[in-house]
Design a protein around this motif. Structure first.
Motif, PDB file in Angstrom:
ATOM      1  N   PHE A 176      -4.314   1.771   7.833  1.00  0.00           N
ATOM      2  CA  PHE A 176      -3.009   2.199   7.330  1.00  0.00           C
ATOM      3  C   PHE A 176      -1.900   1.275   7.819  1.00  0.00           C
ATOM      4  O   PHE A 176      -0.732   1.604   7.744  1.00  0.00           O
TER       5      PHE A 176
ATOM      6  N   THR B 227      -3.753   1.042   1.590  1.00  0.00           N
ATOM      7  CA  THR B 227      -4.483   2.313   1.557  1.00  0.00           C
ATOM      8  C   THR B 227      -3.546   3.495   1.363  1.00  0.00           C
ATOM      9  O   THR B 227      -3.826   4.395   0.575  1.00  0.00           O
ATOM     10  N   ALA B 228      -2.433   3.508   2.075  1.00  0.00           N
ATOM     11  CA  ALA B 228      -1.499   4.629   1.982  1.00  0.00           C
ATOM     12  C   ALA B 228      -0.635   4.563   0.735  1.00  0.00           C
ATOM     13  O   ALA B 228       0.128   5.478   0.463  1.00  0.00           O
TER      14      ALA B 228
ATOM     15  N   PHE C 120       5.023   7.825  -0.772  1.00  0.00           N
ATOM     16  CA  PHE C 120       3.638   8.115  -0.400  1.00  0.00           C
ATOM     17  C   PHE C 120       3.060   9.190  -1.316  1.00  0.00           C
ATOM     18  O   PHE C 120       3.642  10.251  -1.503  1.00  0.00           O
TER      19      PHE C 120
ATOM     20  N   THR D 179      -0.256  11.436  -1.791  1.00  0.00           N
ATOM     21  CA  THR D 179      -1.473  11.901  -1.137  1.00  0.00           C
ATOM     22  C   THR D 179      -2.701  11.666  -2.007  1.00  0.00           C
ATOM     23  O   THR D 179      -3.745  11.236  -1.508  1.00  0.00           O
TER      24      THR D 179
ATOM     25  N   CYS E  98      -3.702   7.971  -1.995  1.00  0.00           N
ATOM     26  CA  CYS E  98      -4.269   7.631  -0.691  1.00  0.00           C
ATOM     27  C   CYS E  98      -5.685   8.195  -0.557  1.00  0.00           C
ATOM     28  O   CYS E  98      -6.611   7.490  -0.147  1.00  0.00           O
TER      29      CYS E  98
END
Length: 176
Positions: free
Chosen positions: A53, A59-60, A67, A69, A72
């Protein structure tokens, strides 16, 4: 909270923030052999991967202020499937882009912003049982459902043989 003030004052004076911290660390090290597994698979031998991360990773997500979820989670699942990993491990003390969001800013523009991850993440398939490695008392069990919060969270209080108490926090759990 007076304890937070005491910790800040101890730190400002160059002292350890928690006076019993070294004793607790020594007790944990001496008793590590008695700790139960956290997951139902051996973290040393199970196929695993480091989930990155850091600022170099996507990845995030592509934008730390937005962001997502689901994005991710899909990227972690894809990485674990590609490597046939049964466990993903998120690093302690890793500077992370996600902390760029407003949720991690202090109440004023001059407050210090948290930018470093303060725990270890273990990623496993949904429904995987999670166990505390040490006996403890549940002092808090709550669903912290706000955006970028802990989700299902449990705080356990443990006590060493010498009577020193310490806590562990287990977050990002399924609230069910």
């Amino acid at each position: 909270d007076l304890r937070i003030g005491e910790i800040a004052l101890r730190k400002a004076c160059g002292r350890a923030p928690w006076p019993h911290g070294e004793r607790v660390r020594a007790w944990i090290a001496a008793n590590a052999h008695a700790c139960a597994p956290v997951l139902p698979r051996d973290l040393h031998s199970a196929p695993r991967t480091v989930v990155d991360f850091s600022f170099e990773s996507l990845t995030a997500g592509d934008d730390p202020t937005r962001f997502d979820t689901a994005v991710c989670e899909a990227r972690i699942d894809e990485q674990m499937a590609l490597l046939h990993a049964k466990v993903g491990i998120g690093r302690y003390a890793e500077p992370r882009t996600i902390y760029e969001g407003d949720a991690f800013a202090g109440p004023t523009p001059h407050d210090e912003r948290r930018t470093v991850h303060l725990g270890v993440d273990l990623f496993a398939p949904a429904g995987t049982a999670v166990h505390a490695p040490l006996d403890g008392e549940v002092v808090r069990a709550i669903d912290c459902g706000s955006r970028l919060d802990y989700g299902g969270m449990v705080v356990l209080r443990h006590v060493t043989a010498d009577g020193d108490a310490f806590a562990t926090l287990w977050g990002h759990l399924d609230p069910e």
